[in-house]
Design a protein around this motif. Structure first.
Motif, PDB file in Angstrom:
ATOM      1  N   ARG A 115       3.625   6.073   2.439  1.00 32.90           N
ATOM      2  CA  ARG A 115       3.940   7.508   2.512  1.00 32.90           C
ATOM      3  C   ARG A 115       3.464   8.083   3.840  1.00 32.90           C
ATOM      4  O   ARG A 115       4.161   8.856   4.477  1.00 32.90           O
ATOM      5  N   ALA A 116       2.258   7.683   4.241  1.00 31.57           N
ATOM      6  CA  ALA A 116       1.679   8.269   5.457  1.00 31.57           C
ATOM      7  C   ALA A 116       2.511   7.934   6.690  1.00 31.57           C
ATOM      8  O   ALA A 116       2.589   8.748   7.608  1.00 31.57           O
ATOM      9  N   ASP A 123       0.848  -1.187   0.000  1.00 30.57           N
ATOM     10  CA  ASP A 123       0.000   0.000   0.000  1.00 30.57           C
ATOM     11  C   ASP A 123       0.892   1.249   0.000  1.00 30.57           C
ATOM     12  O   ASP A 123       1.419   1.647   1.035  1.00 30.57           O
ATOM     13  N   GLU A 127       0.185   4.334  -0.488  1.00 29.99           N
ATOM     14  CA  GLU A 127      -0.384   5.495   0.200  1.00 29.99           C
ATOM     15  C   GLU A 127      -0.080   5.427   1.696  1.00 29.99           C
ATOM     16  O   GLU A 127       0.361   6.406   2.300  1.00 29.99           O
ATOM     17  N   LEU A 128      -0.273   4.246   2.282  1.00 28.52           N
ATOM     18  CA  LEU A 128       0.032   4.128   3.709  1.00 28.52           C
ATOM     19  C   LEU A 128       1.533   4.252   3.954  1.00 28.52           C
ATOM     20  O   LEU A 128       1.961   4.855   4.930  1.00 28.52           O
TER      21      LEU A 128
END
Ligand SMILES: Nc1ncnc2c1ncn2[C@@H]1O[C@H](COP(=O)(O)OP(=O)(O)OP(=O)(O)O)[C@@H](O)[C@H]1O
Ligand SMILES: [Mg+2]
Lengths: 292, 247
Positions: free
Chosen positions: A172-173, A167, A169-170
């Motif tokens: 990066r988060a 994932d 996106e996660l």
């Protein structure tokens, strides 16, 4: 030829290139098997192909200048991998188009460069299809050391690679540097290819990267098991392939790849839970037990 | 002081202003529904809270300090389709990836990490499935894995992006109950959703968003159709407003 005769040939000092070839083939397959797991799971087979072709102009330059093939290939491969990663950040173009542009261009460049060397037809054949003779000792050491470093890097970065592959996106988060991890993975793929390209050849090296990992994926639903199975399959495929190639006087790259493809086919048919035959034989209504 | 404060945030993407002058504060114990039409900027707001998009103006404060990816206690649950569900990984290892930012390059997961992972898996009621490959889970179970992954950071702020998409009603209710409990335990939960009825029913607060915050109040104070018409750009005869009249 019997196994005993093969062993005798391996220890015969007149055939010193044979154990060297065996060593380098097994090392390449093990390293490619491990790195290949990421390639297969991220659906990056195409980038492996691209890098394999992109390594070619580097090899050609090194050959023409009589330099180290490993270094030449690595420089060209890493350069291409980084270019692809950078250009792929532009979302207007999909990654596969970017790769398509770069790898054919660099392959073409390789052909043009190598045509400048005298007697290039023979060496072209060697680059494309691999060869077990004429591997200098330094290359053996370079490959061994690089291989160990590469496996060390995989060990260090594994958790982060998994996070990004699952994932982005996660990833990066939680503060991972996704772009640099992509580059790192591309570089690892390139290095694995470069140390394998001499025995297996430019065109077939992709099989070393993808086939054992794909077979391992069919056999297990656990990443850890997959990353042990893939190098095991690759390494034994290299031994069996070299044995067959030596016994029946077949080209070594092609033979190893065919052995690996056979293993893949068997896994596809007989894998414990998801194999074609296994599924067919199980009585309907009974689900496969959960693995892992 | 609220645990999460968004102050005057403006965001431009591709040359257009996507969010304008957003003010939003979320307190511990609150379950806030972020509601708006497609393209309103809900996902962009969550991403700018996390520092994943650059804000042109304004700032985001967590515990009164600017957000820092590895340090701030903010958990994120992205949309479910971003996750590679065919990856051969067990629930517990997938949840552990939520701690990758803390682990860094040289540390392998230790006892404390596994304890945090175990607790968050128990918290979402997936204890018995901890070793199951993620590919073999139902939609509702998958959503719970993503929540557990966010909880593995032991965050005080939890951001959820459309956690109900593609789930049936009983599963939605189960998850809503979970989110409400997580808020009551002392977290600030901010979730985007297209389920207006559910949000009006369970959220302690609702923020209507369309490029900017149109309204921000407890559901009981949002029964007037006017802010809804503005946020969704619909007329008085829209079926959307009938829902409000029934509530
Ligand atoms: N990378 C980008 N570049 C340019 N514009 C973008 C980008 N990402 C989003 N946008 C624009 O920003 C606006 C807000 O998008 P966002 O995804 O935040 O909406 P949303 O409220 O989450 O919508 P949905 O309900 O469909 O998920 C949209 O108009 C979209 O077109
Ligand atoms: Mg969205």
């Amino acid at each position: 030829m019997s196994i005993a005769e093969f062993l005798a040939d391996l220890t015969n000092p007149d055939l010193a290139f044979l154990p060297k070839a065996l060593l380098i083939a097994v090392m390449s397959s093990v390293v490619c098997g491990v790195v290949g797991c990421y390639v297969v799971l991220r659906g990056m087979a195409f980038i492996g192909d691209a890098v394999a072709h992109a390594v070619f102009p580097g090899l050609a330059v090194a050959f023409v200048l009589q330099g180290s093939l490993v270094v030449g290939g690595a420089v060209a491969g890493v350069l291409t991998a980084v270019l692809v990663a950078v250009f792929a950040q532009n979302r207007r173009l999909k990654e596969d188009s970017v790769i398509g542009v770069f790898y054919v261009a660099s392959f073409a460049l390789g052909i043009v460069i190598i045509s400048q060397a005298p007697g290039y037809a023979g060496s072209l054949q060697q680059f494309l299809f691999g060869s077990i003779t004429g591997i200098p000792d330094e290359d053996l050491y370079t490959a061994a050391i690089t291989g160990v470093l590469l496996l060390g890097a995989v060990l260090l970065l594994h958790q982060q690679f998994v996070t990004v592959s699952l994932d982005r996106e996660l990833a990066r988060a939680v503060g991972l540097r996704v772009f640099w991890l992509d580059i790192a993975l591309y570089v690892l793929v390139t290095v694995a290819i470069v140390i394998s390209v001499q025995t297996i050849g430019n065109i077939l090296v992709l099989a070393l990267l993808v086939t054992p990992a794909a077979a391992a994926r069919l056999l297990t639903d656990r990443l850890g098991a997959m990353m042990l199975l893939a190098p095991a399959i690759g390494g034994s495929g290299a031994v069996v392939g070299l044995y067959l190639s030596w016994s029946y006087d077949l080209p070594v790259g092609g033979t190893i790849v065919l052995v690996l493809a056979t293993v893949f086919l068997l896994a596809w048919l007989f894998a414990p839970c998801h194999g074609l035959v296994t599924k067919h034989w199980r009585r309907p209504g009974i689900e496969a037990p959960a693995t892992g | 002081m609220s645990v999460l404060e968004v102050r005057g945030v403006t965001v431009g993407l591709g040359g257009r202003t996507v969010l304008r002058d957003i003010d939003l504060a979320v307190d511990l114990g609150e379950l806030t529904g972020l509601i708006g039409p497609n393209g309103a900027g809900k996902t962009t707001l969550l991403r700018s809270i996390l520092g994943l998009v650059r804000v042109a103006a304004g700032q985001v404060l967590v515990d009164g300090r600017p957000i820092r990816p590895r340090r701030s206690p903010v958990g994120y649950v992205p949309q479910r389709h971003e996750f590679a569900w065919d990856f051969p990984i067990s629930v517990e290892n997938a949840v552990m990836t939520g701690r990758s930012g803390l682990l860094g390059l040289f540390r392998r997961p230790g006892v404390a990490d596994w304890r945090a992972v175990g607790e968050s898996i128990e918290r979402v009621g997936m204890g018995e499935l901890a070793r199951r490959p993620v590919g073999e889970l139902s939609g509702g179970q998958r959503q719970r894995v993503l929540v557990a992954r966010a909880l593995a950071l032991q965050p005080r702020v939890l951001l959820l992006d459309e956690p109900f998409t593609g789930l049936d009603l009983p599963t939605q209710e189960l998850l809503t109950g979970l989110f409400l409990e997580l808020a009551r335990e002392g977290r600030a939960v901010l979730m985007t959703t297209h389920d207006l009825v559910g949000a009006l029913d369970t959220c302690t607060r609702i923020a209507l968003l369309n490029r900017t915050i149109v309204a921000d109040a407890p559901p009981s104070e949002l029964l007037d159709p006017e802010p809804w018409m503005r946020a969704f750009g619909v007329s008085e005869t829209s079926p959307l407003l009938k829902i409000l009249k029934v509530m």
